[in-house]
Design a protein around this motif. Sequence first.
Motif, mmCIF file in Angstrom:
data_model
loop_
_atom_site.group_PDB
_atom_site.id
_atom_site.type_symbol
_atom_site.label_atom_id
_atom_site.label_comp_id
_atom_site.label_asym_id
_atom_site.label_seq_id
_atom_site.Cartn_x
_atom_site.Cartn_y
_atom_site.Cartn_z
ATOM 1 N N ASP A 71 0.855 -1.186 0.000
ATOM 2 C CA ASP A 71 0.000 0.000 0.000
ATOM 3 C C ASP A 71 0.894 1.241 0.000
ATOM 4 O OD1 ASP A 71 -1.764 2.088 0.482
ATOM 5 O OD2 ASP A 71 -3.021 0.917 1.827
ATOM 6 N N LYS A 72 1.125 1.800 -1.174
ATOM 7 C CA LYS A 72 2.019 2.955 -1.305
ATOM 8 C C LYS A 72 1.467 4.185 -0.590
ATOM 9 C CE LYS A 72 5.141 0.865 -3.713
ATOM 10 N NZ LYS A 72 6.471 0.602 -3.101
ATOM 11 N N GLU A 73 0.144 4.313 -0.582
ATOM 12 C CA GLU A 73 -0.468 5.456 0.093
ATOM 13 C C GLU A 73 -0.146 5.428 1.591
ATOM 14 O OE1 GLU A 73 -3.204 8.872 -0.152
ATOM 15 O OE2 GLU A 73 -2.119 7.674 -1.623
ATOM 16 N N ALA A 74 -0.252 4.249 2.202
ATOM 17 C CA ALA A 74 0.058 4.117 3.620
ATOM 18 C C ALA A 74 1.530 4.399 3.882
ATOM 19 C CB ALA A 74 -0.309 2.709 4.107
ATOM 20 N N GLU A 75 2.384 4.003 2.947
ATOM 21 C CA GLU A 75 3.818 4.244 3.089
ATOM 22 C C GLU A 75 4.123 5.733 3.051
ATOM 23 O OE1 GLU A 75 7.937 3.223 0.672
ATOM 24 O OE2 GLU A 75 6.154 1.984 0.359
ATOM 25 N N VAL A 76 3.500 6.436 2.113
ATOM 26 C CA VAL A 76 3.721 7.879 1.993
ATOM 27 C C VAL A 76 3.249 8.603 3.249
ATOM 28 C CG1 VAL A 76 2.931 9.955 0.777
ATOM 29 C CG2 VAL A 76 3.690 7.971 -0.532
ATOM 30 N N LEU A 77 2.112 8.183 3.805
ATOM 31 C CA LEU A 77 1.539 8.847 4.973
ATOM 32 C C LEU A 77 2.151 8.377 6.290
ATOM 33 C CD1 LEU A 77 -2.237 8.876 3.967
ATOM 34 C CD2 LEU A 77 -0.522 10.664 3.640
ATOM 35 N N ARG A 78 3.034 7.364 6.234
ATOM 36 C CA ARG A 78 3.687 6.808 7.421
ATOM 37 C C ARG A 78 2.658 6.340 8.458
ATOM 38 N NH1 ARG A 78 8.785 7.066 8.607
ATOM 39 N NH2 ARG A 78 8.540 7.693 10.799
ATOM 40 N N LEU A 79 1.617 5.655 7.963
ATOM 41 C CA LEU A 79 0.615 5.107 8.873
ATOM 42 C C LEU A 79 1.271 4.092 9.804
ATOM 43 C CD1 LEU A 79 -2.454 4.568 6.516
ATOM 44 C CD2 LEU A 79 -1.913 6.528 7.951
ATOM 45 N N GLY A 80 0.903 4.153 11.069
ATOM 46 C CA GLY A 80 1.517 3.302 12.068
ATOM 47 C C GLY A 80 2.721 3.935 12.731
ATOM 48 N N PHE A 81 3.198 5.057 12.188
ATOM 49 C CA PHE A 81 4.325 5.782 12.771
ATOM 50 C C PHE A 81 3.891 7.126 13.350
ATOM 51 C CE2 PHE A 81 7.302 3.051 10.357
ATOM 52 C CZ PHE A 81 8.201 2.794 11.375
ATOM 53 N N VAL A 82 3.198 7.925 12.550
ATOM 54 C CA VAL A 82 2.837 9.274 12.972
ATOM 55 C C VAL A 82 1.826 9.207 14.112
ATOM 56 C CG1 VAL A 82 1.884 11.495 12.272
ATOM 57 C CG2 VAL A 82 3.226 10.148 10.643
ATOM 58 N N LYS A 83 2.147 9.896 15.201
ATOM 59 C CA LYS A 83 1.280 9.908 16.379
ATOM 60 C C LYS A 83 0.927 11.361 16.720
ATOM 61 C CE LYS A 83 1.029 8.619 21.266
ATOM 62 N NZ LYS A 83 1.760 8.098 22.424
ATOM 63 N N PRO A 84 -0.316 11.795 16.427
ATOM 64 C CA PRO A 84 -0.714 13.181 16.729
ATOM 65 C C PRO A 84 -0.949 13.386 18.224
ATOM 66 C CG PRO A 84 -2.117 12.164 15.032
ATOM 67 C CD PRO A 84 -1.357 11.064 15.705
ATOM 68 N N GLU A 85 -0.541 14.541 18.703
ATOM 69 C CA GLU A 85 -0.773 14.912 20.106
ATOM 70 C C GLU A 85 -1.250 16.359 20.147
ATOM 71 O OE1 GLU A 85 1.635 15.597 24.325
ATOM 72 O OE2 GLU A 85 2.714 14.955 22.527
ATOM 73 N N ILE A 86 -2.499 16.559 20.504
ATOM 74 C CA ILE A 86 -3.043 17.915 20.623
ATOM 75 C C ILE A 86 -2.537 18.524 21.927
ATOM 76 C CG2 ILE A 86 -5.125 19.322 20.812
ATOM 77 C CD1 ILE A 86 -6.580 17.060 19.277
ATOM 78 N N ILE A 87 -1.819 19.644 21.823
ATOM 79 C CA ILE A 87 -1.294 20.263 23.035
ATOM 80 C C ILE A 87 -2.002 21.574 23.371
ATOM 81 C CG2 ILE A 87 0.962 19.179 22.713
ATOM 82 C CD1 ILE A 87 2.039 21.926 21.848
ATOM 83 N N SER A 88 -2.765 22.112 22.414
ATOM 84 C CA SER A 88 -3.493 23.357 22.687
ATOM 85 C C SER A 88 -4.638 23.500 21.690
ATOM 86 C CB SER A 88 -2.559 24.567 22.588
ATOM 87 O OG SER A 88 -3.291 25.787 22.704
ATOM 88 N N TRP A 89 -5.787 23.961 22.196
ATOM 89 C CA TRP A 89 -6.924 24.260 21.319
ATOM 90 C C TRP A 89 -6.984 25.741 20.978
ATOM 91 C CZ3 TRP A 89 -9.192 20.743 18.602
ATOM 92 C CH2 TRP A 89 -9.318 19.431 19.077
ATOM 93 N N SER A 90 -6.401 26.588 21.827
ATOM 94 C CA SER A 90 -6.413 28.026 21.568
ATOM 95 C C SER A 90 -5.093 28.626 22.043
ATOM 96 C CB SER A 90 -7.587 28.691 22.295
ATOM 97 O OG SER A 90 -7.611 30.086 22.054
ATOM 98 N N PRO A 91 -4.137 28.822 21.117
ATOM 99 C CA PRO A 91 -4.217 28.572 19.678
ATOM 100 C C PRO A 91 -4.213 27.073 19.375
ATOM 101 C CG PRO A 91 -1.984 29.111 20.286
ATOM 102 C CD PRO A 91 -2.804 29.304 21.535
#
Length: 290
Positions: A71-91
């Motif tokens: 799945d080249k799309e998953a490879e490009v997006l680094r699925l399974g690696f990128v981990k989002p962390e929301i640290i602020s809503w404002s800003p």
Amino acid sequence: MDSVMASMKIVFALLTFITVGMIIGALLQLAFLRRLEESSGTGFPSFRRTLGSQNDAFLRLPGGVSHWANDKEAEVLRLGFVKPEIISWSPRIIVLHSFLSMEECDYLRAIAEPRLRVSTVVDTKTGKGIKSDVRTSSGMFLNSDERKYPIVQAIEKRIAVYSQIPAENGELIQVLRYEKDQFYLPHHDYFSDTFNLKRGGQRIATMLMYLSDNVEGGETYFPMAGTGECPCGGKTKKGMSVKPIKGDAVLFWSMGLDGQSDPKSIHGGCEVLTGEKWSATKWMRQRSTS
């Protein structure tokens, strides 16, 4: 009265039986999920384990079959690696851990290093870049031809997907190097002049990617985020800061949900104490920049 008491006892016994059954069922389900995670390698902490090269670095199913095999799309997006962390809503600020691979970081640095020049800031009257004491780094912009390179295209697509802003709305990537004692005083990324609004409109978001490790200081500092204190270039300041870790990225918005420029998005680069801080910046506009 006796019949009422007998009925209540029966109801209570039934409720007790049902409750115990639900608890036992939940425990059995949790045990099953735990065994499933252990057998598939998708549970924590093995969820983000390293599986070899970037091409093989996806979650595996029993038998060693990749969850996103070929799945080249998953490879490009680094699925399974990128981990989002929301640290602020404002800003609005999100840290994207492991956004770039180590090879991508080194690749951008290698392209940039021979062409680094003293960084400039935007003149609010003319819209042109000028030298300033508020910014003491060196940098360069990738050109339109380099934007077509496969690795750069992959990074650009990843930025577009995670920011939900079309790639054509982005400016060319800028690579920066901050050496010891260098910094960038707090500023806004949105424009206060009319000259820069002609092509693509206002800047609405920024993706700041870290390309080097083992840096002391050099945090990205948001003085109007949060209510606590944070480290910034060896000092403690009010606000929130993000430590530069190779491969991580910071996505933040210069415009609020109301479509107006967000004064709270003010940010700066703290003084580097030891090492070199390398970063790559992608600014995104309201419309296409081409």
